[in-house]
Every structure is written in C-alpha cells, then in structure tokens.
Design an enzyme around this catalytic site. Structure first.
Site, PDB file in Angstrom:
ATOM      1  N   GLY A 199      -1.137   4.963  16.983  1.00 53.57           N
ATOM      2  CA  GLY A 199      -0.973   4.368  16.035  1.00 53.57           C
ATOM      3  C   GLY A 199       0.291   2.820  15.818  1.00 53.57           C
ATOM      4  N   GLU A 254      -7.550   8.305  19.958  1.00 56.98           N
ATOM      5  CA  GLU A 254      -7.945   9.418  19.162  1.00 56.98           C
ATOM      6  C   GLU A 254      -8.425  10.726  20.108  1.00 56.98           C
ATOM      7  OE1 GLU A 254      -4.844   6.265  16.451  1.00 56.98           O
ATOM      8  OE2 GLU A 254      -6.885   6.324  18.053  1.00 56.98           O
TER       9      GLU A 254
END
Length: 653
Positions: A107, A130
């Site tokens: 993020g 991720e």
C-alpha cells in the site's frame, strides 16, 4: 514553518507555498485506518487552502509506508479504504510529490503511485509484495504500475513479490528522481517545479504493444506457482491491468484482493509473517550487544564464500582465512565472482567500496582485532576443535567465536576455549548470501550479551534469526533427518524415489527429498550417519540404501549419479538404485507392495510433525512458530501452508 492541526498520525506543515504531509505511524508507517483517515483529511485541507500550491507526501522515522497494517486483516473493513484515499490524492488539483525513503511496499508504493511525482532516497526500495501474504495488490497496484514501468517488469514485481532498488526504479520510470542531498528539500523543489498534476491512470500501459513478450513472461511465472493461489491471481490481475480499461481493472483487482483476503492460504501466510517477526522474543536478545565491525571467516569453500559475501554486502569488514595460498586464491576468486554477480543484478550499488572491505590471509594472527570469527571448515569435530583452539590463542578476549556446524555438538566445540561463554553456533544455510534463515545455536555457557549480539547480527545481515538449543542437527536438520528417514522407510514399503519426490512437489515443495540429497551431495549426510552409528545414536531398523549408494560412489549430481542418474542436466530414474532398494527390502524381509502416491505425504508430514513436537518438548525450539519459520525458510516447506506445525494444527481442527 507553520503546523496545522490534523489527525494524530498525519500532520501538515508548510514550506513556502508547499504543504508537507507527514505520516508518523511507528514502526513502519503502515497504512492503518488512522493513517488513511488522516490522509483523506489532508487532501481536503490542502485542496481548500489558497496558500498551498503543491503537496509533498513524506514519512517520519526510518521508512516510507512499508505496507498495510496486517493486524487489521482479520477485522471487518474500516473506512476510508485505501483505494479511495489514493483516488482522492490522484484526483487532487494540486500536484502531490511522494518523498520515498527506506521502503515503499504494498500500500505504500500504491500511495506513491497515486501521487503525481516521485523522488526517492538512493537507498530506497520499492515493491508490491502482497503475494507473500496470499494476496494481490488491492489499491490499484496492478493497474498503476504497468502505466509507469514496462508491463513485463510490473508483472515480475507483482507476481514475484520482490522489491527493486531506487536506481532500478529510476531507470524503469517508477520514480522521477533520486535525491542527491536532502530528500525533503529536493521533494519540495520538485513540487515547486511542477504546476499541474500528472495522473498515473491517464498514462497508457508501458510496452503494451509487445503482447508476446508479456505472455511469455506470464507463462514462465505460472510454472513457478506450485499451488500458491496468490501468484496465479497476481498474474491474472496484472493481465487485466494491462488489457482492460483502468476502471474495470481496478474493480476486478479489488474483488480478487477481497476474495483472497479470507482464504486459508492467506491465513497461513499471515501466520508465518507474524512468526518471523517474533523469533527473537527471548529477553536476552534485547540486551546491549557487543560491537561488530571486523569479521573473520575460516574456510573458503562454498559455505565460507557465501558467509563472507553476506557480511560484505551488509557493510562489514571481512578477512578470509585458508590453509594455503592456493586455497586462499581460489576462495577469494569465488568471493569476487559472487560480488560481481550481485552487482550485475543491481544488488550492490558500489562494488569497489564493497571489495575494498575484503582481505585474505593464511595466518590466523590476521584475526587479532576481529570482533567475530566464524569457522566454516569441514564438518568434522576434531577439525573444528583444532580451529577453535587456534582462535582462542590469537583473538582478543571479547571476540565472539562462532561455528557454522550443521549437526555437531556446539557445547563440545566451545569447551576447548578458555572462556566458553564467547562461543555460539551460527548455522547459515547455503547459499549463505541468499538464504534468509540463520539458526543461532546457544551452548550452555553462552554469555547473554553474545546472544544479544547474534540476534542483532541476524537483523544486520537481513536474515531471520531463530534461537536453538544444542542437539544433533538443531531444529531444522534434526527434523529433516527424521522425514528423510521416513522417506527411506517408504522405499522399503514399496515406493520409489521419484514417486516420493513427485508427491512432495505436488504438495508444494520445490524439490523432493531424494532430489535434494542429490543436489546437496549424499556424502555429507553419509559422514553424519557414520558418526552417529559409531556413537550409538542410531539403532533399530537402520536402512542402508543411501550408504550403499555412497559406497559405490553415487554422491549425487556432482558425480553424475545418486538417487537418480544425471544425464545432460536431467535426473532419470535409475535401475541401479531400484536394484539396491529391492535387495534391501529382501534383507529386511519386507514385502514391497504397490504404493499409492496419495499415501506418501501423510507419512512424510507425520514424521516431520512428530519430530517437531519432540524438538519443542525438549526445549530445543522456543515455540511451534519458530519451528514453522525454520522449516519454511530453510527447508522449503510451502510457505502458503504456514509450516508443519501450523498445517498439522489446522488439519486437526
């Protein structure tokens, strides 16, 4: 500079007509709900402020935003969501500049890509990892990244999960500049330079015309999936990000992220994520460590060279010791070859500076001022004792002496020292400059500050340190020996080596137990077994198949034959091996029956778990989580299954 009120974790200052929005959310500025809310408020305030012409997004502490707050993953989603925050930044009428230092991951990088311009510290790293948590990027990463860098690079970064360095990011187009002095000042200057936003989603996909190259890269990555759902999902998501309109690709990415978030694999990967961060919870690891700068390494073989390289790459001064000039030159050449290879892959920004910290000698006296010396000589107790005895005479009294033994009794090695408290086991895994695991083996007399030093060292080397007690093989090799022995029993019961290996690969291991032995060399484990037999540590039902292979010179790939016949780089089932297996079945009066492949892994996993439980009960491992960390990072247990202890307990309900 004027401070304006904002959310607790996000502040707004001004420098001239540039607003500086700073995230301060220790330890890694994770994009928690408080950070997201603060950023959304900052967008509104800077948009409404007539005295602000541009905005710099920066972070306090040691890093830019290094990902999402993983602690929130098991909670209901909380607004504002990160995609909405990034969309608000990207839609802002005033240019936003991301000032990146440390790491911008997940993020954090998605936030940076939502900004209109990006500048980074020279040592910064950027990535979308991720997949390592069983996810795909969920805030636009698969859509924005291929609009900044070549689509193939975006695919490799997202499906591979590995970050890139600032210089690579600059060349690729991910960032606009690398700071040469003060990052924040240069970010402000960049903000002043640009009067209007430049929105990433308005870019065309970079290299979209070369669909054949993209598909070839995707095909190659799919071969490495081995059952991990998030890698396959990441490949699909980037494909949509490249080929679909941005709004459709963003919606599909978010749906894939939410679907994976609650999966069993994501739960297992979160388990190992937290387990890796808790391995050094022992109070001794928190004490003040001894200073370390000058390192000595005894032995220039494969392991020694890897250890030397690992230290050099992390800023240490290293002296390599070998027994004669010829061996020393050969070892030094291997070190330089390793460093050269790392430099070519962009891992060493200044090869000359790294090489300048490397020295060699054949006289142990060259280690008189070393802070730490690690022996990496042949796995023989008497040889290691002789090395330690010599080091005891030439090193300074507070120097730490470490053995890299894989199996041997560290207490016995330490006992030759006048001060055994300065001895410790540092079991690196090969190749030592690549493998993340470091077993820190604690003999009975070890000083508490030696434990603290070893713990800090593991972090300094970028490794995952796991504390272990002393026993044959410590945590990992002891468990590996148990399931290797079970694999031998499977052969006696009717299975074949390739059947066992195929079952392990189907479960998610990159390589089976017999293939691994051929790769490592059968002679190493043979020497260990002969020692244990001589010491009376092996009894009852001993299976001699591997010993017989060694007796006829089948040591694995290096001799062209082991459990398999190795022909032109291909491992082929061997009639010689099957004949020896048949003879051993007869000797043991066993009836080898047709063996079902689906029955292999329950046996392997059962042996693994039983030995792991014994390791835990004896206090060799501090926790079940530590065992999972060792087996995932040192023995290729499928990460997305969480480790053998997690897998067993999950299966049990």
């Amino acid at each position: 500079m004027q401070r304006r009120p904002s959310a607790m974790t996000v502040s707004i200052d001004t420098q001239g007509r540039v607003a500086i929005v700073t995230i301060d959310n220790p330890p890694v500025n994770a994009s928690s709900q408080a950070v997201r809310a603060g950023l959304l408020e900052a967008v509104t305030k800077t948009e409404d402020d007539p005295d602000v012409d541009a905005v710099v997004l920066a972070c306090a502490g040691r890093t830019f935003v290094a990902g999402a707050d993983v602690r929130e993953f098991d909670l209901p989603l909380m607004e504002p969501h990160l995609p909405d925050v990034i969309a608000a930044i990207e839609a802002a009428s005033k240019p936003w500049v991301a000032a990146i230092h440390g790491t911008a991951l997940g993020g954090g990088l998605e936030l940076a890509m939502g900004c209109h311009f990006r500048i980074a510290d020279p040592m910064a790293r950027m990535g979308l990892p991720e997949v390592n948590l069983g996810l795909v990027p969920g805030a636009g990463g698969t859509v924005r990244l291929p609009r900044l860098v070549e689509a193939e690079l975006a695919l490799t970064m997202i499906a591979g999960g590995k970050p890139i360095l600032a210089n690579v990011a600059l060349t690729a187009g991910l960032i606009d500049a690398i700071a040469t002095s003060d990052l924040l000042d240069e970010a402000v200057a960049l903000a002043v330079e640009h009067a209007a936003p430049r929105r990433t989603l308005e870019n065309a996909v970079v290299g979209a015309s070369d669909a054949e190259a993209f598909d070839k890269t995707a095909t190659g990555l799919r071969r490495k999936v081995r059952g991990q759902e998030s890698i396959a999902a990441a490949i699909d998501a980037v494909g949509r990000g490249v080929r679909l309109p941005a709004d459709e690709a963003l919606a599909a990415e978010r749906a894939a992220f939410l679907a994976l978030k609650s999966s069993d694999q994501a739960r297992a990967l979160r388990h190992i994520f937290f387990a890796e961060r808790a391995t050094l919870a022992d109070p001794r690891a928190k004490l003040t460590p001894r200073p370390l700068q000058r390192i000595g390494v005894i032995g220039g073989g494969t392991m020694g060279v890897g250890i030397v390289s690992a230290f050099l790459m992390r800023g240490f001064e290293v002296t390599l010791i070998e027994r004669d000039e010829a061996s020393l030159h050969a070892g030094a050449d291997r070190v330089h070859a390793t460093l050269d290879s790392s430099a070519k892959r962009g891992l060493l920004p200044d090869l000359d500076a790294v090489s300048a910290r490397f020295d060699t000698a054949i006289d142990y006296a060259a280690l008189s001022d070393a802070d730490l010396v690690i022996e990496a000589v042949f796995e023989d107790m008497e040889v290691k004792k002789q090395v330690f005895a010599r080091l005891d005479q030439v090193t300074k009294p507070d120097a730490i002496l470490a053995t890299n033994t894989s199996y041997l009794d560290v207490n016995a090695i330490a006992a030759v020292l006048s001060d055994p408290s300065r001895a410790v086991g540092l079991h690196f895994f090969s190749p030592a400059h690549v493998m993340k695991l470091l077993e820190i083996v604690l003999p009975g007399a070890v000083a508490e500050d030696v434990v603290a030093t070893a713990a800090k060292l593991s972090k300094s080397l970028g490794k995952i340190g796991v504390l272990s007690g002393v026993c044959d093989g410590f945590i990992g090799n002891r468990i590996m020996s148990a399931y290797r022995a079970e694999a031998d029993r499977l052969l006696i019961d009717g299975a074949s080596p390739d059947q066992v290996d195929s079952a392990m690969r189907a479960y998610g291991f990159p390589i089976g137990v017999f293939e691994m032995q051929d790769l490592a060399g059968l002679d190493i484990a043979w020497a260990m077994r002969k020692r244990r037999l001589a010491e009376g540590k092996i009894s009852g039902g001993y299976i001699r198949i591997a010993d017989r292979l060694c007796e006829i010179g089948r040591f694995g790939r290096k001799t062209g034959a082991g459990w398999y016949d190795h022909v032109d780089g291909t491992a082929l089932p061997s009639e010689v091996v099957m004949s020896i297996i048949a003879e051993e079945r007869q000797t043991m009066e066993a009836v080898g029956k047709a063996f079902a492949t689906e029955d292999v892994m329950p046996r392997i996993l059962g042996a693994m778990t039983r030995e792991a439980e014994a390791v835990l009960a004896e206090g060799i491992a501090r926790s079940a989580e530590d065992i999972d960390v060792v087996m995932v990072n040192g023995y290729s247990f499928p990460r997305w299954k969480g480790g053998p202890m997690f897998a067993a307990r999950s299966a049990g309900g």
